[in-house]
Design a protein around this motif. Structure first.
Motif, PDB file in Angstrom:
ATOM      1  N   ARG A 172       1.013  -1.156  -0.043  1.00 44.83           N
ATOM      2  CA  ARG A 172      -0.069  -0.079   0.164  1.00 44.83           C
ATOM      3  C   ARG A 172       0.863   1.024   0.075  1.00 44.83           C
ATOM      4  N   ARG A 173       1.991   1.099   0.479  1.00 45.07           N
ATOM      5  CA  ARG A 173       2.679   2.472   0.595  1.00 45.07           C
ATOM      6  C   ARG A 173       3.481   2.802  -0.578  1.00 45.07           C
ATOM      7  N   GLN A 174       3.347   1.857  -1.673  1.00 44.22           N
ATOM      8  CA  GLN A 174       3.781   2.371  -2.913  1.00 44.22           C
ATOM      9  C   GLN A 174       2.943   3.467  -3.401  1.00 44.22           C
ATOM     10  N   ASP A 175       1.682   3.390  -2.930  1.00 39.30           N
ATOM     11  CA  ASP A 175       0.792   4.464  -3.410  1.00 39.30           C
ATOM     12  C   ASP A 175       1.146   5.834  -2.727  1.00 39.30           C
ATOM     13  N   THR A 176       1.675   6.792  -3.361  1.00 38.54           N
ATOM     14  CA  THR A 176       2.014   7.963  -2.635  1.00 38.54           C
ATOM     15  C   THR A 176       0.963   8.643  -2.238  1.00 38.54           C
ATOM     16  N   ALA A 177       0.175   8.972  -3.184  1.00 41.37           N
ATOM     17  CA  ALA A 177      -1.369   9.532  -3.047  1.00 41.37           C
ATOM     18  C   ALA A 177      -1.820   8.937  -1.843  1.00 41.37           C
ATOM     19  N   SER A 178      -2.121   7.656  -1.560  1.00 40.59           N
ATOM     20  CA  SER A 178      -2.658   7.182  -0.206  1.00 40.59           C
ATOM     21  C   SER A 178      -1.918   7.742   0.796  1.00 40.59           C
ATOM     22  N   LEU A 179      -0.367   7.412   0.819  1.00 37.84           N
ATOM     23  CA  LEU A 179       0.378   7.957   1.981  1.00 37.84           C
ATOM     24  C   LEU A 179      -0.035   9.417   2.454  1.00 37.84           C
ATOM     25  N   ILE A 180      -0.082  10.413   1.474  1.00 43.33           N
ATOM     26  CA  ILE A 180      -0.185  11.673   1.977  1.00 43.33           C
ATOM     27  C   ILE A 180      -1.637  11.997   2.237  1.00 43.33           C
ATOM     28  N   ALA A 181      -2.528  11.219   1.903  1.00 41.77           N
ATOM     29  CA  ALA A 181      -3.854  11.268   2.444  1.00 41.77           C
ATOM     30  C   ALA A 181      -4.105  11.352   3.850  1.00 41.77           C
ATOM     31  N   ASP A 182      -2.945  10.705   4.462  1.00 41.17           N
ATOM     32  CA  ASP A 182      -2.974  10.901   5.979  1.00 41.17           C
ATOM     33  C   ASP A 182      -2.121  11.674   6.683  1.00 41.17           C
ATOM     34  N   VAL A 183      -1.535  12.439   5.931  1.00 42.76           N
ATOM     35  CA  VAL A 183      -0.562  13.536   6.414  1.00 42.76           C
ATOM     36  C   VAL A 183      -1.283  14.936   6.305  1.00 42.76           C
ATOM     37  N   SER A 184      -1.158  15.625   7.630  1.00 43.03           N
ATOM     38  CA  SER A 184      -1.809  16.999   7.391  1.00 43.03           C
ATOM     39  C   SER A 184      -1.073  17.989   7.037  1.00 43.03           C
TER      40      SER A 184
END
Length: 300
Positions: free
Chosen positions: A224-236
């Protein structure tokens, strides 16, 4: 008269050129190299951008140098660093003939160490990553929600779609199945033998490579962490994503980040540079620097 004019122009040019300083850090027992560029007008609140390069690349490649110099001309300091990739004092492109023992997550403590170094120069630090380096920056931010970072810039970031395409194309590219080798790597990891060496027909961009099981699994398993967009969705943090309209390496940046940009309430900005390819050379670097400078100015 001409020599006098040339002397004046040379003096003016020298006055506005950024200062360039080498930096070294010991990270995990290895010396990591960096380059700090400071704008001519250096104040206590000058913004600084920490730059992480892409796959197997380095801080002195054209993409990183061009962007660093363009940012310094806009009053923004930069600190570009080399990921060690298991080597001491690594410089230049990673030699495919070397054994490979590194993983994407190895960048997390390295980025943390360079952030500490960056804060010695500026209290307004932004992080920037190019290509897979952007994914590694996103991994760092996802793992460090309270990091003292003002914002992030993702330049042609790696996407889940591109990583999936590389896995799907492995057999065609290297003439042998990915599945058998990935299964072998995962079995070695499960048995506690992540450092076991494997001979594989290909690893990332390298043919006939020697690679550890942990490295092979980290790059080729679906994660899942290869999905950069998914990762930054959880970053404020405020985040700027720059896509290149002529990008043949990661062609789906805009499509991957558009849903997040439209739903994040302005926190995530997605912009496309029309004449840029994956490496943002020449005028594309100037255009990217303009977008980054405007983003930094808007972050308070």
């Amino acid at each position: 008269m001409r020599w006098w004019l040339a002397l004046v122009l040379s003096s003016v040019s020298c006055a506005v050129l950024a200062a360039e300083e080498s930096r070294e850090l010991i990270i995990g027992g290895r010396t990591a190299l960096g380059t700090l560029r400071l704008p001519a007008l250096l104040g206590p609140d000058v913004p600084l951008v920490l730059i992480t390069h892409g796959t197997l690349a380095h801080k002195d490649m054209e993409t990183i140098q061009g962007l660093s110099k363009a940012l310094s001309e806009r009053g923004i300091a930069t600190l570009a660093h080399n990921l060690v990739l298991g080597l001491d004092r690594r410089s230049g492109m990673y030699d495919c003939g070397r054994p490979h023992d590194y993983a994407p997550d190895d960048a997390i403590p390295e980025i943390a160490a360079w952030l500490s170094e960056a804060r010695k120069t500026s209290s307004r630090v932004f992080v920037l990553g190019h290509s897979r380096g952007a994914n590694q920056v996103a991994r760092y931010l996802a793992a460090n929600s309270k990091a003292a970072v003002a914002g992030a810039i993702l330049l042609a970031p790696a996407t889940a779609g591109t990583e999936a395409s590389l896995r799907a194309a492995y057999a065609e590219t290297y003439g042998q199945s990915l599945t058998a080798r990935l299964d072998k790597a995962e079995a070695a990891l499960a048995a506690g033998r992540g450092g076991e060496w494997m001979s594989v027909p290909g690893f990332i961009y390298c043919r006939d490579a020697e690679v550890t099981a942990r490295a092979f699994a980290a790059f080729y398993r679906a994660d899942r962490r290869q999905d950069t967009a998914s990762l930054i969705a959880d970053v404020s943090l405020p985040i700027l994503v720059l896509a290149a309209a002529q990008d043949k390496t990661v062609p789906d940046v805009a499509a991957s980040f558009a849903p997040l940009a439209s739903s994040a309430g302005g926190r995530v900005r997605l912009e496309t540079i029309d004449d840029a390819d994956h490496f943002f050379r020449d005028l594309a670097a100037e255009d990217a620097a303009d977008r980054i400078a405007a983003f930094i100015a808007a972050v308070r």
